[in-house]
Design a protein around this motif. Sequence first.
Motif, PDB file in Angstrom:
ATOM      1  N   LYS A  51       0.807  -1.234   0.000  1.00  0.00           N
ATOM      2  CA  LYS A  51       0.000   0.000   0.000  1.00  0.00           C
ATOM      3  C   LYS A  51       0.838   1.282   0.000  1.00  0.00           C
ATOM      4  N   PHE A  52       2.105   1.189   0.407  1.00  0.00           N
ATOM      5  CA  PHE A  52       2.945   2.392   0.439  1.00  0.00           C
ATOM      6  C   PHE A  52       3.665   2.637  -0.894  1.00  0.00           C
ATOM      7  N   ARG A  53       3.529   1.723  -1.827  1.00  0.00           N
ATOM      8  CA  ARG A  53       4.181   1.909  -3.132  1.00  0.00           C
ATOM      9  C   ARG A  53       3.341   2.795  -4.039  1.00  0.00           C
ATOM     10  N   GLU A  54       3.944   3.839  -4.531  1.00  0.00           N
ATOM     11  CA  GLU A  54       3.203   4.811  -5.343  1.00  0.00           C
ATOM     12  C   GLU A  54       2.712   4.202  -6.645  1.00  0.00           C
ATOM     13  N   ASP A  55       3.579   3.398  -7.314  1.00  0.00           N
ATOM     14  CA  ASP A  55       3.179   2.830  -8.613  1.00  0.00           C
ATOM     15  C   ASP A  55       2.024   1.842  -8.455  1.00  0.00           C
ATOM     16  N   PHE A  56       2.094   0.998  -7.424  1.00  0.00           N
ATOM     17  CA  PHE A  56       1.015   0.025  -7.201  1.00  0.00           C
ATOM     18  C   PHE A  56      -0.258   0.746  -6.759  1.00  0.00           C
ATOM     19  N   GLY A  57      -0.102   1.777  -5.916  1.00  0.00           N
ATOM     20  CA  GLY A  57      -1.252   2.556  -5.470  1.00  0.00           C
ATOM     21  C   GLY A  57      -1.982   3.220  -6.630  1.00  0.00           C
ATOM     22  N   SER A  58      -1.209   3.717  -7.598  1.00  0.00           N
ATOM     23  CA  SER A  58      -1.815   4.349  -8.785  1.00  0.00           C
ATOM     24  C   SER A  58      -2.591   3.332  -9.603  1.00  0.00           C
ATOM     25  N   PHE A  59      -2.019   2.133  -9.741  1.00  0.00           N
ATOM     26  CA  PHE A  59      -2.695   1.047 -10.480  1.00  0.00           C
ATOM     27  C   PHE A  59      -4.029   0.695  -9.818  1.00  0.00           C
ATOM     28  N   VAL A  60      -4.018   0.521  -8.484  1.00  0.00           N
ATOM     29  CA  VAL A  60      -5.236   0.139  -7.762  1.00  0.00           C
ATOM     30  C   VAL A  60      -6.290   1.238  -7.862  1.00  0.00           C
ATOM     31  N   LYS A  61      -5.876   2.498  -7.662  1.00  0.00           N
ATOM     32  CA  LYS A  61      -6.840   3.612  -7.733  1.00  0.00           C
ATOM     33  C   LYS A  61      -7.449   3.729  -9.115  1.00  0.00           C
ATOM     34  N   TRP A  62      -6.612   3.541 -10.144  1.00  0.00           N
ATOM     35  CA  TRP A  62      -7.115   3.632 -11.528  1.00  0.00           C
ATOM     36  C   TRP A  62      -8.166   2.547 -11.774  1.00  0.00           C
ATOM     37  N   CYS A  63      -7.889   1.334 -11.306  1.00  0.00           N
ATOM     38  CA  CYS A  63      -8.841   0.225 -11.480  1.00  0.00           C
ATOM     39  C   CYS A  63     -10.126   0.477 -10.704  1.00  0.00           C
ATOM     40  N   GLU A  64      -9.992   0.972  -9.467  1.00  0.00           N
ATOM     41  CA  GLU A  64     -11.173   1.171  -8.620  1.00  0.00           C
ATOM     42  C   GLU A  64     -12.085   2.276  -9.134  1.00  0.00           C
ATOM     43  N   ARG A  65     -11.537   3.155  -9.976  1.00  0.00           N
ATOM     44  CA  ARG A  65     -12.384   4.209 -10.579  1.00  0.00           C
ATOM     45  C   ARG A  65     -13.251   3.674 -11.711  1.00  0.00           C
ATOM     46  N   ASN A  66     -12.964   2.462 -12.172  1.00  0.00           N
ATOM     47  CA  ASN A  66     -13.760   1.853 -13.244  1.00  0.00           C
ATOM     48  C   ASN A  66     -15.206   1.697 -12.776  1.00  0.00           C
ATOM     49  N   GLU A  67     -16.155   2.103 -13.609  1.00  0.00           N
ATOM     50  CA  GLU A  67     -17.568   2.083 -13.200  1.00  0.00           C
ATOM     51  C   GLU A  67     -18.068   0.671 -12.900  1.00  0.00           C
ATOM     52  N   GLN A  68     -17.409  -0.337 -13.485  1.00  0.00           N
ATOM     53  CA  GLN A  68     -17.831  -1.718 -13.220  1.00  0.00           C
ATOM     54  C   GLN A  68     -17.588  -2.119 -11.757  1.00  0.00           C
ATOM     55  N   CYS A  69     -16.681  -1.417 -11.090  1.00  0.00           N
ATOM     56  CA  CYS A  69     -16.399  -1.718  -9.678  1.00  0.00           C
ATOM     57  C   CYS A  69     -17.526  -1.255  -8.761  1.00  0.00           C
ATOM     58  N   ARG A  70     -18.345  -0.334  -9.249  1.00  0.00           N
ATOM     59  CA  ARG A  70     -19.481   0.183  -8.473  1.00  0.00           C
ATOM     60  C   ARG A  70     -19.052   0.634  -7.071  1.00  0.00           C
ATOM     61  N   ARG A  71     -17.948   1.375  -7.053  1.00  0.00           N
ATOM     62  CA  ARG A  71     -17.380   1.960  -5.832  1.00  0.00           C
ATOM     63  C   ARG A  71     -16.799   0.934  -4.860  1.00  0.00           C
ATOM     64  N   LEU A  72     -16.733  -0.310  -5.264  1.00  0.00           N
ATOM     65  CA  LEU A  72     -16.097  -1.326  -4.426  1.00  0.00           C
ATOM     66  C   LEU A  72     -14.588  -1.233  -4.589  1.00  0.00           C
ATOM     67  N   GLN A  73     -13.867  -1.410  -3.494  1.00  0.00           N
ATOM     68  CA  GLN A  73     -12.413  -1.401  -3.546  1.00  0.00           C
ATOM     69  C   GLN A  73     -11.885  -2.807  -3.774  1.00  0.00           C
ATOM     70  N   LEU A  74     -10.584  -2.893  -4.067  1.00  0.00           N
ATOM     71  CA  LEU A  74      -9.974  -4.195  -4.331  1.00  0.00           C
ATOM     72  C   LEU A  74     -10.185  -5.149  -3.150  1.00  0.00           C
ATOM     73  N   LYS A  75     -10.019  -4.654  -1.921  1.00  0.00           N
ATOM     74  CA  LYS A  75     -10.220  -5.504  -0.736  1.00  0.00           C
ATOM     75  C   LYS A  75     -11.644  -6.039  -0.667  1.00  0.00           C
ATOM     76  N   ASP A  76     -12.617  -5.198  -1.028  1.00  0.00           N
ATOM     77  CA  ASP A  76     -14.027  -5.621  -0.994  1.00  0.00           C
ATOM     78  C   ASP A  76     -14.274  -6.773  -1.957  1.00  0.00           C
ATOM     79  N   LEU A  77     -13.637  -6.711  -3.119  1.00  0.00           N
ATOM     80  CA  LEU A  77     -13.837  -7.745  -4.133  1.00  0.00           C
ATOM     81  C   LEU A  77     -13.077  -9.026  -3.792  1.00  0.00           C
ATOM     82  N   LEU A  78     -11.909  -8.881  -3.185  1.00  0.00           N
ATOM     83  CA  LEU A  78     -11.114 -10.067  -2.850  1.00  0.00           C
ATOM     84  C   LEU A  78     -11.814 -10.965  -1.827  1.00  0.00           C
ATOM     85  N   VAL A  79     -12.628 -10.383  -0.962  1.00  0.00           N
ATOM     86  CA  VAL A  79     -13.282 -11.172   0.084  1.00  0.00           C
ATOM     87  C   VAL A  79     -14.561 -11.854  -0.409  1.00  0.00           C
ATOM     88  N   VAL A  80     -15.043 -11.483  -1.598  1.00  0.00           N
ATOM     89  CA  VAL A  80     -16.327 -11.977  -2.095  1.00  0.00           C
ATOM     90  C   VAL A  80     -16.401 -13.512  -2.171  1.00  0.00           C
TER      91      VAL A  80
END
Length: 417
Positions: A142-171
Amino acid sequence: MSLEDFLRGHSELGAAENPKAYRKQEAIWELFTSECVYFLDQLMVLKEVFLTTLTDLQIRECLQDIDSWRLFANLNELCLVSFGFLTSLLHVIKEMWTNPDSYSTQSLLELLKKAFGDSICHCLQKYCLNYSTAILYLDSLKFREDFGSFVKWCERNEQCRRLQLKDLLVVPLQRFTRYPLLLKNIGKKSCSETEENTIQTIVDLVDRAIYDLDGKVKWLDNYQKVKQLKEALVWLPVWERDKRAHVPENLKHLLKAVTLENLVSHRSLLHDGKLVLIENAKMHEVYLFLFDEFLLITKIKRSKKSSPLRSAAGQELELLLQESCSFIVLDQPISLDRLQLKNIDQLNATASGLPNSFIIMHQNRYQQCIGVFILQAQTESVKKAWVSEIEDATNSLLKQDCQQPRVKNSFLESSQI
């Protein structure tokens, strides 16, 4: 589609014509549609938005040191298994509703036995066993800037419906625990005892698979809760806890306590919930946390954005944390081997106007009482649950101390020095 829309044109299968068969069809349809949501809105989003993007970036020599297996495990296999189950289930459903006889019902039972016995449980077990590793790995990144940018970019995708990566991993874990409920619902609405018994054997099979993971899943749930809670706990300095402890401003730096947030790290949270604290003839809402070694009594400090919550049992803490509430620790942690529990019986409760109440006494190592907390539960059953949980935790700790004193990851008690 709703079941009614799907059955349009099959008037003989309507609710009015055959209510019992229709209720069974509703239960099967719930299994099917919930699997569609799980596959399309969760698994495939995780795969296409996150895993595929990461793979594409790694082909372009970005984030090449990220281990996609440690994060996503057998996600591709999960998608294939879920899609295969959906396709087969839809085929059987159509067959049942075109020709509702015992043969088509047998096809459904055989499909469920095969799917859960051969692939679904095995695949989900594999994913769940990796999940704790995935969460720890995600936290380390979580402290890595490059990985953080990747995760934020993905989470902005409308298909995520405001769910974060952690929310989806637990499904997948949540889906695993929901299968027995969905299958039981089909069993309850079966048209014959034989059919119900067959469904129950499938439920037992899934329950056994979940039970095999129970310890690990419980550990993980506890890890996530405690991790969030650690950031929400507020430990007041001694001069704020006790107004008699006047300390000049220029000396306060000498008394700054070592941060206590690590006190809850690696602990097991056994029970938690809201109670009412009777203090100076006034009632204060408090939130209690029972850990494996001590009890914390805290006052809830709501954020400006938060609103009074109406939550189901077991969801209070999760909702309070989502609302960014903090928990101010009253006095100090009460070690379970320094805790005395006193029940207020019905007669005294009525006389004192304190129904559903009990008393917690905090003793020092000389058995002196250094703190008293009168706590009131909403109902008698909630009170009994708290008393039982505290007694069980205390007995477990004392038994453990007899076998092996607490010297590792703990604070030495005077009696043990």
